[in-house]
Design a protein around this motif. Sequence first.
Motif, mmCIF file in Angstrom:
data_model
loop_
_atom_site.group_PDB
_atom_site.id
_atom_site.type_symbol
_atom_site.label_atom_id
_atom_site.label_comp_id
_atom_site.label_asym_id
_atom_site.label_seq_id
_atom_site.Cartn_x
_atom_site.Cartn_y
_atom_site.Cartn_z
ATOM 1 N N LEU A 162 15.978 -8.031 27.816
ATOM 2 C CA LEU A 162 14.698 -8.345 28.450
ATOM 3 C C LEU A 162 13.537 -8.015 27.510
ATOM 4 N N VAL A 163 13.560 -6.822 26.917
ATOM 5 C CA VAL A 163 12.473 -6.409 26.028
ATOM 6 C C VAL A 163 12.440 -7.273 24.773
ATOM 7 N N ALA A 164 13.615 -7.528 24.176
ATOM 8 C CA ALA A 164 13.668 -8.342 22.959
ATOM 9 C C ALA A 164 13.140 -9.753 23.217
ATOM 10 N N ALA A 165 13.540 -10.348 24.344
ATOM 11 C CA ALA A 165 13.066 -11.692 24.673
ATOM 12 C C ALA A 165 11.560 -11.704 24.899
ATOM 13 N N ALA A 166 11.020 -10.652 25.537
ATOM 14 C CA ALA A 166 9.578 -10.572 25.766
ATOM 15 C C ALA A 166 8.809 -10.479 24.455
ATOM 16 N N VAL A 167 9.331 -9.706 23.509
ATOM 17 C CA VAL A 167 8.677 -9.585 22.194
ATOM 18 C C VAL A 167 8.681 -10.937 21.474
#
Length: 456
Positions: A319-324
């Motif tokens: 989730l965090v990687a995709a948001a970045v």
Amino acid sequence: MSTGPGADSAPGHTPTTTHTPGTAKNAKNAKNSKNSMFSSLKIRNYRLFATGQAVSNTGTWMQRIAQDWLVLSLTGSASAVGITIALQFLPMMLFGLYGGVLADRLPKRPLLLCTQAAMGLTGLALGVLTLAGHVNVWHVYLAAFLLGLVTVVDNPARQTFVSEMVGKDQVANAVSLNSANFQSARLVGPAIAGVLITAVGSGWAFLLNGLSFAAPLAALMLMRTLELHQVEVQPRAKGQLREGLRYVAGRPELIWPIVLVGFIGTFGFNFPIWLSAFVSKVFHGDAGTYGLFNTLIAAGSLVGALLAARRGLSRLRLLVAAAVLFSVLLLVTAFAPSFWLFAALLVPIGVFGLTVNVTANSSVQMATDPEMRGRVMALFMMVFTGGTPIGAPLVGWVTDTYGARIGMAAGGAVSLAAAVAIGLVLSRIGNLRLSVNRHGVTFVPSDRRRQLATAA
């Protein structure tokens, strides 16, 4: 439940089910095909639901494109498009949690029959006004607000009804397929809307959207109720709203994904504003160009949804990687020097934007107890879409004042700052540390880092 970032999002408590031959058969089918990309479609009720949604989703995207273009044609202002979007999502910001309470208290299928019918009526009314030549911008504003009011109840009911159709083992797959369904319609709807607007005007797009809701209504009526995984309806009681908020506040695996999608939804998902501004002010296109841009984002989103369905599990680190990556792509795309480079970059934006949405949605659902799921998903949707009344007018003003490129870049910058900050918070909660070695840059448990240092 998952207890830290990067952990698999495991289901909460097992829902209360009615053990009928139908549910046992569905459970067996789901178990035997758990890793299949389309495993949820083996369940008859979900197959009916998906078919009906495919039709109405196509109509919904037709109306979205027609609505944005109609407002832009009537006013010539990106801010007016932002106001329309804000009015559509304002009810979710004001009343979203109450919609979740109702979704927990009432049977989902009859509730959805009412909300889907009401949504169809708003499209029909706007279509009649437009075809009669009497439409004004305030009519569009009013229709958007009324649609938002219905969505307050429809959204959490529809989100939580998924688990009743497929069972807890297939929730992640069904959520991903719902998104794939929505994005498939996004490929078709804008293209049809572009042709209709150019050929006969926006009115037919609104009218066809209203008629499209006959499909989900028929699907709901044809379902076999004995095959549903019955969840106990919560009786009316005082303090249910506060209970839901306390429930989320005490669980990092719920609150931080919700906060992250709140920032992304408020500042990063303002494509109607940005794309309409790029079409009219930067590339000097028409409704067909606007439809093309939306179709390209939809193509990427469909890929993202199918990849999510194949993964099955939802991880907070993903989730965090995709948001970045989504935020960085917004920044890069904002300053793309040519039309075709801008258009090409919309595809990966769709991939990572959809990955953020699906990963957050499925991880939150799977980490929530069944009796709380309506309230939690209402909070999720309230944060994800309820920030739009704040973000859309602000982003629209920045876009009108400083140009489309600065407006899009500003949204990307805010989203990136939120993704990085929440990623650091989650890594700290999960006792993770940044490790740089020959394999690259990764997060590892702190005790593992100390072991590596000792070994070295």
